[in-house]
Design an enzyme around this catalytic site. Structure first.
Site, PDB file in Angstrom:
ATOM      1  N   SER A 250      59.307  37.596  30.475  1.00  0.00           N
ATOM      2  CA  SER A 250      59.822  37.108  31.737  1.00  0.00           C
ATOM      3  C   SER A 250      59.408  35.810  32.051  1.00  0.00           C
ATOM      4  O   SER A 250      58.609  35.192  31.263  1.00  0.00           O
ATOM      5  CB  SER A 250      58.794  37.832  32.951  1.00  0.00           C
ATOM      6  OG  SER A 250      57.673  37.516  32.817  1.00  0.00           O
ATOM      7  N   GLY A 285      51.442  29.946  45.881  1.00  0.00           N
ATOM      8  CA  GLY A 285      51.080  31.553  45.641  1.00  0.00           C
ATOM      9  C   GLY A 285      49.677  31.697  45.215  1.00  0.00           C
ATOM     10  O   GLY A 285      49.006  31.073  44.310  1.00  0.00           O
ATOM     11  N   ILE A 289      47.911  34.563  39.035  1.00  0.00           N
ATOM     12  CA  ILE A 289      47.849  33.379  37.830  1.00  0.00           C
ATOM     13  C   ILE A 289      47.533  32.241  38.868  1.00  0.00           C
ATOM     14  O   ILE A 289      46.749  31.196  38.443  1.00  0.00           O
ATOM     15  CB  ILE A 289      49.376  33.336  37.466  1.00  0.00           C
ATOM     16  CG1 ILE A 289      49.584  34.350  36.606  1.00  0.00           C
ATOM     17  CG2 ILE A 289      49.813  31.851  37.071  1.00  0.00           C
ATOM     18  CD1 ILE A 289      51.271  34.430  36.226  1.00  0.00           C
ATOM     19  N   GLY A 290      47.933  32.068  40.043  1.00  0.00           N
ATOM     20  CA  GLY A 290      47.508  31.246  41.139  1.00  0.00           C
ATOM     21  C   GLY A 290      46.038  30.783  41.237  1.00  0.00           C
ATOM     22  O   GLY A 290      45.546  29.630  41.140  1.00  0.00           O
ATOM     23  N   GLY A 374      55.216  34.465  41.187  1.00  0.00           N
ATOM     24  CA  GLY A 374      55.689  35.943  40.544  1.00  0.00           C
ATOM     25  C   GLY A 374      56.589  35.408  39.410  1.00  0.00           C
ATOM     26  O   GLY A 374      56.554  34.270  38.956  1.00  0.00           O
ATOM     27  N   LEU A 419      51.502  43.044  32.294  1.00  0.00           N
ATOM     28  CA  LEU A 419      50.030  42.751  31.715  1.00  0.00           C
ATOM     29  C   LEU A 419      50.684  42.898  30.429  1.00  0.00           C
ATOM     30  O   LEU A 419      51.283  43.893  29.902  1.00  0.00           O
ATOM     31  CB  LEU A 419      49.228  43.508  32.279  1.00  0.00           C
ATOM     32  CG  LEU A 419      48.481  43.377  33.563  1.00  0.00           C
ATOM     33  CD1 LEU A 419      47.743  44.550  34.061  1.00  0.00           C
ATOM     34  CD2 LEU A 419      47.877  42.067  33.742  1.00  0.00           C
ATOM     35  N   HIS A 544      19.263  48.964  29.792  1.00  0.00           N
ATOM     36  CA  HIS A 544      18.596  48.086  30.878  1.00  0.00           C
ATOM     37  C   HIS A 544      17.789  46.553  30.123  1.00  0.00           C
ATOM     38  O   HIS A 544      17.280  46.865  29.137  1.00  0.00           O
ATOM     39  CB  HIS A 544      17.523  48.564  31.429  1.00  0.00           C
ATOM     40  CG  HIS A 544      16.899  47.878  32.440  1.00  0.00           C
ATOM     41  ND1 HIS A 544      17.438  47.520  33.704  1.00  0.00           N
ATOM     42  CD2 HIS A 544      15.542  47.444  32.504  1.00  0.00           C
ATOM     43  CE1 HIS A 544      16.455  46.954  34.423  1.00  0.00           C
ATOM     44  NE2 HIS A 544      15.317  46.595  33.734  1.00  0.00           N
TER      45      HIS A 544
END
Ligand SMILES: Cc1cc2nc3c(=O)[nH]c(=O)nc-3n(C[C@H](O)[C@H](O)[C@H](O)COP(=O)(O)OP(=O)(O)OC[C@H]3O[C@@H](n4cnc5c(N)ncnc54)[C@H](O)[C@@H]3O)c2cc1C
Length: 568
Positions: A250, A285, A289-290, A374, A419, A544
């Site tokens: 994309s 946005g 990512i923003g 996006g 992703l 711990h």
């Protein structure tokens, strides 16, 4: 007289563009400024707006054509208007057409051809080769795709710088005196490039060692089980496949807001090569990512404004987590505008005026503007084979099969969950299925991370989703102020939230806001994948002091038996 629609020159270096999709058909009425079609430049997918109102009289360039800038691609005119002789459609000159490319006479055969070498494609290629297939991997830009070159890895290299600056700022309260840090962005970018180069080279070596042949250039899938190389070093080659895996990924989506196509507007690609830290960065946005870029540039010294249309940041995340993130960003000095729509962006000298609308219309002036609203699937090269494409993404079933026999699609181009680890998992499954297996994707336990300071890690359902799906749930929240390790680290902002289904103790979702959250979520994912219950989680012995203990503590809270919190 009809008005021409032209292939725009959307950047100094742009010489040609590909017609991705026409949103209108001949005869449709269009309004000036309305998005008419989508084109692909060498950098981004962008929309071309109608230069006038009227009727779309003629479309001259079809989807998939690659045309030089300023070529006429259509006409708008009055209803019923007839194009004059000078305006009559002519055959385009200099159009890059697959038919015009001289193909090598020898057609090379492969068991699997993979189109696109991002984390989906290169993993599919390696897995196919491991299973004995003869594999070709086609890539037009860089091995590693978005993730390695312009996504996961470069951003995390820069987030680490932000983290170091954050530690230095807070070191004084721990008794460590440090001088005022100086930011050398050119060195930071060089360091980021070095990390990327090292990883990309590593993948190239792995591909070679597995016998995968890498073919360079843009591949165009043809109807006869072949892929023709239409650009790049291997232009003119043609390979045939037994099985094809489409992994074309994309690109940054550019919304139809006036002014977003002008020179100087940044996407996730250009922002990674800035030579100066912006004085005021406006981010359109407030998604994953923003907020990551906001964190990076705030730490480097920019004033940052995020403009988000939705009522909250990272709207897909659990509500509590998204509210905590919003507060945390504000505390860091980032201006967060929610419920706010960007109406236009205008260049003003060396700055940009961003016109926004919330309760009223106003302007924000920033010297740089990042668009991160996006992603838009890359459908170039696969237009002609009759794939089922809905909402701009390739439709696949759980086996990653498309509607066309022998063709699989994986990763961002399927629009499932955008992703890298999803793309890689799909790549493995598609390659195995191509070699005769019958595996299916399971999207229930996909961890996700947001690399802000502190981080976010999440897996499974949000509280809202869980309440909608299950009758009886319980929510356990463990604040990091009660964690010994968080206190020792001086990083007590955040919480672990666990959502369980009461009857069987099923763990429905785990959401973590705090240091190392993106690593911690791995424990929750493993338990959920193995169908462990909340009772089993509280019995697992955790070291711990660790941050991981907080997951166990949150589980105790969900069961109504908190150990390290006061009794209510
Ligand atoms: C800024 C940013 C940060 C991100 N951070 C994370 C993160 O931290 N974690 C995470 O999991 N995900 C992250 N992502 C998302 C992740 O990058 C994508 O989900 C992932 O890269 C998708 O992989 P893919 O293989 O589907 O496609 P891509 O990585 O996009 O690769 C597709 C490849 O195909 C090539 N290609 C396309 N068409 C053709 C053609 N016709 N011929 C030849 N080659 C072609 C492209 O050049 C590209 O290299 C981030 C994304 C961005 C933008």
């Amino acid at each position: 007289m009809a008005i021409e629609i032209i292939m725009p020159k959307a950047g100094m270096a742009m010489e040609e563009g590909t017609i991705v999709k026409w949103f209108k058909k001949e005869g449709d009425t269009v309004e000036m400024g309305e998005p008419l079609l989508e084109i692909l430049t060498d950098k981004v997918n962008m929309e071309v707006e109608a230069p006038a109102s009227g009727v779309l009289l003629k479309i001259l360039a079809q989807e998939g054509e690659v045309l030089p800038v300023i070529t006429t691609i259509g006409y708008i005119g009055k209803a019923g208007e007839v194009l004059s002789e000078g305006e009559k459609p002519k055959a385009h000159e200099n159009i890059e057409k697959v038919e015009e490319i001289k193909l090598d006479s020898v057609k090379e055969d492969y068991d699997i051809v993979v189109l696109g070498a991002g984390p989906g494609g290169y993993v599919a290629a390696i897995r196919g080769a491991q299973l004995g297939a003869k594999v070709a991997l086609i890539e037009e830009q860089a091995i590693g795709g978005t993730c390695l070159n312009w996504g996961c890895i470069p951003t995390k290299t820069l987030v680490k710088n932000a983290e170091i600056l954050h530690y230095m700022k807070n070191a004084g309260s721990r008794g460590i005196k440090v001088g005022k840090p100086e930011v050398d962005i050119k060195q930071m970018i060089a360091n980021k490039d070095k990390v990327v180069r090292q990883l990309v080279t590593g993948i190239e070596v792995i591909l070679k060692s597995n016998g995968v042949e890498v073919i360079r250039g843009r591949g165009k899938v043809e109807k006869d089980h072949t892929v023709a190389m239409i650009t790049g070093k291997d232009r003119g080659r043609k390979v045939s496949y037994n099985k094809l895996i489409i992994a074309t990924g994309s690109s940054a989506a550019i919304p139809p807001i006036s002014g977003l196509h002008q020179e100087g507007i940044l996407t996730n690609k250009e922002i990674l090569s800035l030579e100066e830290v912006p004085k005021h960065l406006v981010i359109i946005g407030g998604g994953v990512i923003g907020v990551e870029f906001a964190t990076i540039f705030q730490a480097l010294g920019s004033r940052v404004t995020i403009v988000e249309m939705a009522p909250r940041l990272v709207p897909n995340m659990d509500k509590d987590i998204s509210h905590m993130l919003q507060q945390s960003l504000k505390m860091q000095g980032i201006e967060v505008l929610i419920d706010t729509k960007v109406e236009a962006v205008e260049k003003q000298g060396s700055s940009f005026k961003v016109v926004v609308q919330d309760t009223e219309q106003r302007e924000i002036t920033g010297d740089r503007v990042l668009v991160s609203v996006g992603r838009s699937p890359n459908l170039k090269g696969i237009e002609d084979i009759g794939l089922n494409i809905e909402k701009n993404r390739i439709v696949v079933n759980k086996k990653l099969e498309t509607n066309k026999k022998d063709i699989y699609a994986i990763g961002d181009v399927t629009g499932e969950i955008l992703l890298a680890h999803v793309a890689s998992t799909q790549g493995t499954i598609a390659a195995e299925n191509a070699m005769g297996a019958s595996r299916e994707m399971d999207y229930r336990y996909i961890p996700s991370g947001i690399y802000t300071l502190p981080e976010i890690g999440a897996v499974g359902l949000t509280e809202e989703q869980a309440r909608a799906k299950y009758k009886d749930i319980s929510v356990g929240k463990f604040p990091l102020t009660a964690s010994g390790k968080a206190l020792a680290m001086g990083e007590t902002q955040g919480l672990v939230k666990i959502i369980i289904e009461k009857k069987y103790g099923e763990i429905l979702g785990v959401h973590i806001f705090g240091p190392n959250a993106t690593e911690l979520v791995g424990e929750a994912t493993a338990i959920m994948q193995l169908e462990g219950t909340v009772e089993e989680l509280v019995r697992i012995i955790h070291a711990h002091p660790t941050m991981a203990e907080s997951i166990m503590e949150a589980a105790h809270v969900a069961l109504g038996q908190p150990i390290h919190l006061p009794k209510k």
